[in-house]
Design a protein around this motif. Structure first.
Motif, PDB file in Angstrom:
ATOM      1  N   GLU A 123      -6.338  -7.193  -1.923  1.00  0.00           N
ATOM      2  CA  GLU A 123      -6.965  -6.107  -1.960  1.00  0.00           C
ATOM      3  C   GLU A 123      -7.754  -5.512  -0.407  1.00  0.00           C
ATOM      4  OE1 GLU A 123     -11.160  -4.706  -3.802  1.00  0.00           O
ATOM      5  OE2 GLU A 123     -10.089  -6.150  -5.019  1.00  0.00           O
ATOM      6  N   ARG A 124      -8.285  -6.678   0.082  1.00  0.00           N
ATOM      7  CA  ARG A 124      -9.151  -6.311   1.290  1.00  0.00           C
ATOM      8  C   ARG A 124      -8.175  -5.703   2.447  1.00  0.00           C
ATOM      9  NH1 ARG A 124     -11.092  -9.275   5.719  1.00  0.00           N
ATOM     10  NH2 ARG A 124     -10.352 -11.562   4.681  1.00  0.00           N
ATOM     11  N   SER A 158      -9.794   3.534  -4.355  1.00  0.00           N
ATOM     12  CA  SER A 158     -10.036   3.631  -2.841  1.00  0.00           C
ATOM     13  C   SER A 158      -8.817   4.500  -2.370  1.00  0.00           C
ATOM     14  CB  SER A 158      -9.871   2.094  -2.364  1.00  0.00           C
ATOM     15  OG  SER A 158     -10.853   1.308  -2.598  1.00  0.00           O
ATOM     16  N   GLU A 172      -3.130 -12.107   7.742  1.00  0.00           N
ATOM     17  CA  GLU A 172      -4.270 -11.598   8.661  1.00  0.00           C
ATOM     18  C   GLU A 172      -3.783 -11.241  10.011  1.00  0.00           C
ATOM     19  OE1 GLU A 172      -8.786 -12.079   9.535  1.00  0.00           O
ATOM     20  OE2 GLU A 172      -7.784 -13.795   8.994  1.00  0.00           O
ATOM     21  N   ASN A 193     -10.040  -1.409  -7.967  1.00  0.00           N
ATOM     22  CA  ASN A 193     -10.553  -1.248  -6.802  1.00  0.00           C
ATOM     23  C   ASN A 193      -9.493  -0.357  -6.106  1.00  0.00           C
ATOM     24  OD1 ASN A 193     -13.166  -2.556  -7.305  1.00  0.00           O
ATOM     25  ND2 ASN A 193     -12.194  -4.500  -6.627  1.00  0.00           N
ATOM     26  N   LEU A 238      -6.636  -2.187   1.697  1.00  0.00           N
ATOM     27  CA  LEU A 238      -7.252  -1.129   1.955  1.00  0.00           C
ATOM     28  C   LEU A 238      -7.623  -1.071   3.496  1.00  0.00           C
ATOM     29  CD1 LEU A 238      -9.929  -1.549  -1.028  1.00  0.00           C
ATOM     30  CD2 LEU A 238      -7.737  -0.180  -0.921  1.00  0.00           C
ATOM     31  N   GLU A 239      -7.837  -1.937   4.238  1.00  0.00           N
ATOM     32  CA  GLU A 239      -7.864  -1.879   5.549  1.00  0.00           C
ATOM     33  C   GLU A 239      -6.730  -1.107   6.363  1.00  0.00           C
ATOM     34  OE1 GLU A 239      -8.959  -5.224   8.139  1.00  0.00           O
ATOM     35  OE2 GLU A 239     -10.137  -6.131   6.230  1.00  0.00           O
ATOM     36  N   LYS A 273      -1.643  -8.183   9.350  1.00  0.00           N
ATOM     37  CA  LYS A 273      -2.617  -7.133   8.978  1.00  0.00           C
ATOM     38  C   LYS A 273      -3.158  -6.413  10.144  1.00  0.00           C
ATOM     39  CE  LYS A 273      -6.642  -7.472   8.397  1.00  0.00           C
ATOM     40  NZ  LYS A 273      -7.838  -7.372   9.416  1.00  0.00           N
TER      41      LYS A 273
END
Length: 364
Positions: A65-66, A107, A31, A103, A69-70, A34
């Motif tokens: 995935e999250r 996206s 995180e 997903n 995509l961010e 990211k």
């Protein structure tokens, strides 16, 4: 248009042959990274108009995935990204499932490259891979079902204990899958890796036999060579992003160890995640590498491609270079078609030395 490369430096474990920059991480570190990547993308001082975005590593799908995509959303908001862009994800077959693939595809991701390496259980174990071939096959089929238009698989050749029969079986197994691209590499022992300490360089004759076998067998099955290590079912299946490297088009790399070529200059970020995370503005800490887009670079990189190089595209006198290339043609290592010179499969095996001699001849 430009290319954008995003480096994800995380792996579940380090493969014993790999010298790419990667580390084992936890969720908190992912995180943090990211967030830093998103900030670096938003702070980028370069005006980029891109038609390829490539998430490489490491194991990018370990980010989840999250987070992926961010990061992609930050890219599309901060840069001018063409609507028909190629957006690629490198992936390990172990850490991905159908829902995630669906997903990601919905996206924006439209190309995926799986690090399969082999269909042989013993070879996978020797290479330190955590997946079975069955898991790799399932992941590829899930990606196809999810709607990915272009799917690639990596194949390793000349691995210790590998036989030509095993390699041929690998090729047969791979080409029955719903893929349209294969990257097939000869194992190279890199200093500092466990393989370098444990093994000697593969026998040159065996490596050559493996390479020629792969070229011939892949072509029989509809995968045509377009670069030393890359094979595609059609021109549309070629990696548009990787072609930028060989055609000397501009690309921007973001992340520790990532390299860039922008406006004729090559620069990079050092291989240090801790420093990358601690810098307030990462763009103040890039390291200058060299001036790019030189004639010598053009010779070196174009000769990696099956189509080769047009001598008329060079600006200086090519008399010495032409004579050198004629010598390679007589040896069956290259061929002329008009003013265009390209390497044969046997020439690709000796490409480092051939390219070195060509550059020496051109420099006079």
């Amino acid at each position: 248009m430009d290319g954008i490369y995003i480096h994800i430096p995380f792996c579940a474990s380090k493969c014993p042959y790999c010298d790419f920059y990667s580390i084992v991480s936890d969720e908190y570190l992912k995180e943090q990274y990211k967030n830093k990547l998103v900030k670096a993308i938003m702070d980028c001082p370069f005006k980029i108009s891109a038609d390829t975005v490539y998430f490489g590593g490491g194991t990018p799908n370990l980010m989840g995935e999250r987070f992926l995509l961010e990061i992609l959303e930050a890219v599309t908001k901060s840069f001018s990204v063409a609507c028909d862009s190629e957006i690629t994800l490198e992936a390990n077959p172990t850490f991905i499932d159908f829902e995630m693939l669906k997903n990601l595809k919905n996206s924006g991701f439209n190309r995926i490259s799986f690090g399969v390496q082999s269909s042989n259980t013993e070879t996978l174990r020797l290479l330190g891979r955590k997946h079975s071939y069955e898991e790799a096959k399932n992941a590829i089929c899930f990606a196809h079902k999810a709607g990915f238009g272009h799917i690639s698989a990596d194949l390793m050749m000349s691995v210790p204990s590998q036989s030509k029969e095993n390699l041929k079986r690998d090729i047969e197994n791979f080409t029955m899958l719903p893929i349209d691209h294969i990257s097939s590499y000869l194992l190279k022992l890199e200093p500092g890796t466990p393989f370098y300490a444990s093994y000697t360089d593969p026998d040159e004759d065996f490596s050559a036999d493996c390479y020629i076998l792969a070229v011939e067998e892949l072509e029989k099955r509809g995968f045509f060579q377009y670069e030393i290590s890359n094979f595609a079912k059609s021109s549309r299946a070629m990696s548009r992003h990787n072609l930028k490297y060989w055609l000397l088009e501009d690309y921007l790399g973001i992340g520790p160890s990532a390299h860039s070529l922008i406006n004729g200059k090559r620069f990079y970020f050092e291989r240090d995640l801790k420093s990358f995370l601690n810098w307030e503005n990462v763009w103040e800490h890039t390291e200058f590498e060299a001036f790019g887009n030189t004639e010598e670079e053009k010779i070196m990189l174009n000769l990696r491609l099956k189509k080769g190089i047009d001598l008329n595209s060079l600006k200086r006198d090519v008399t010495g270079l032409y004579k050198e290339m004629q010598g390679f043609e007589k040896l069956g290592l290259g061929k002329f078609e008009g003013s265009n010179f390209s390497l044969t499969s046997w020439g690709f095996l000796l490409s480092n030395r051939i390219i070195e001699k060509c550059i020496e001849s051109y420099e006079g």
